[in-house]
Design a protein around this motif. Structure first.
Motif, short mmCIF file in Angstrom:
data_model
loop_
_atom_site.label_atom_id
_atom_site.label_comp_id
_atom_site.label_asym_id
_atom_site.label_seq_id
_atom_site.Cartn_x
_atom_site.Cartn_y
_atom_site.Cartn_z
N SER A 248 53.70 86.38 101.82
CA SER A 248 52.76 86.88 102.83
C SER A 248 52.06 88.16 102.35
O SER A 248 50.87 88.35 102.62
N GLY A 249 52.77 89.01 101.63
CA GLY A 249 52.17 90.22 101.09
C GLY A 249 51.14 89.92 100.03
O GLY A 249 50.08 90.55 99.97
N ALA B 231 49.48 87.03 99.72
CA ALA B 231 48.37 86.36 100.39
C ALA B 231 47.46 87.37 101.09
O ALA B 231 46.23 87.30 100.98
N SER B 232 48.07 88.32 101.77
CA SER B 232 47.30 89.32 102.50
C SER B 232 46.51 90.22 101.54
O SER B 232 45.30 90.44 101.74
N SER B 233 47.16 90.70 100.50
CA SER B 233 46.48 91.64 99.60
C SER B 233 45.37 90.97 98.79
O SER B 233 44.39 91.62 98.43
N GLU C 183 43.75 88.19 99.92
CA GLU C 183 42.92 87.43 100.86
C GLU C 183 42.92 85.94 100.52
O GLU C 183 41.88 85.30 100.40
N SER D 148 45.29 82.09 101.25
CA SER D 148 46.23 81.48 102.20
C SER D 148 47.63 81.49 101.59
O SER D 148 47.81 81.42 100.36
N SER D 149 48.62 81.57 102.47
CA SER D 149 50.01 81.56 102.01
C SER D 149 50.34 80.25 101.29
O SER D 149 51.10 80.26 100.32
N GLN E 122 63.17 85.93 103.75
CA GLN E 122 62.00 86.04 102.89
C GLN E 122 62.38 85.89 101.42
O GLN E 122 63.49 86.22 101.01
#
Length: 108
Positions: A44-45, A47-49, A51, A53-54, A78
């Protein structure tokens, strides 16, 4: 066929190295590996950083784990990813330093 065009007929170590560079030649996979260099990071980190998708990040991480470019460690629910070893992080950090160097005018 010669070794330059057919990795299967090459020394197995050369073929394996070519496969590693092929995996790292994909910009998305390279960005994912670079995100894992500083500290272990969850999907998730990443994917977020980046931009992304997971599910896309997970897909690429499966390939990178299979090639021993990244490793995973479960902590509770996790999974955290990091560079597989100092060789991977060293090569990538060295190449980042290389491209940051100014051209010295000695190109042919």
């Amino acid at each position: 066929m010669n070794c330059q065009h057919d990795h299967a007929s090459c020394d197995p170590a050369i073929a394996q190295l070519a496969d590693l560079f092929h995996l790292l030649g994909d910009p998305t996979r390279l960005r994912i590996v670079l995100a894992c260099l500083d500290a272990p990071i969850a999907v998730s980190g990443i994917a977020s950083s980046l931009e992304l998708s997971s599910s896309l990040v997970s897909h690429h991480l499966r390939l990178l784990r299979a090639a021993r470019i990244v490793k995973s460690e479960r902590q509770g629910k996790q999974v955290f990813y990091s560079a597989a070893d100092a060789h991977i992080s060293g090569v990538l950090n060295d190449m980042l330093e290389h491209i940051a160097e100014p051209a010295n005018g000695s190109e042919a």
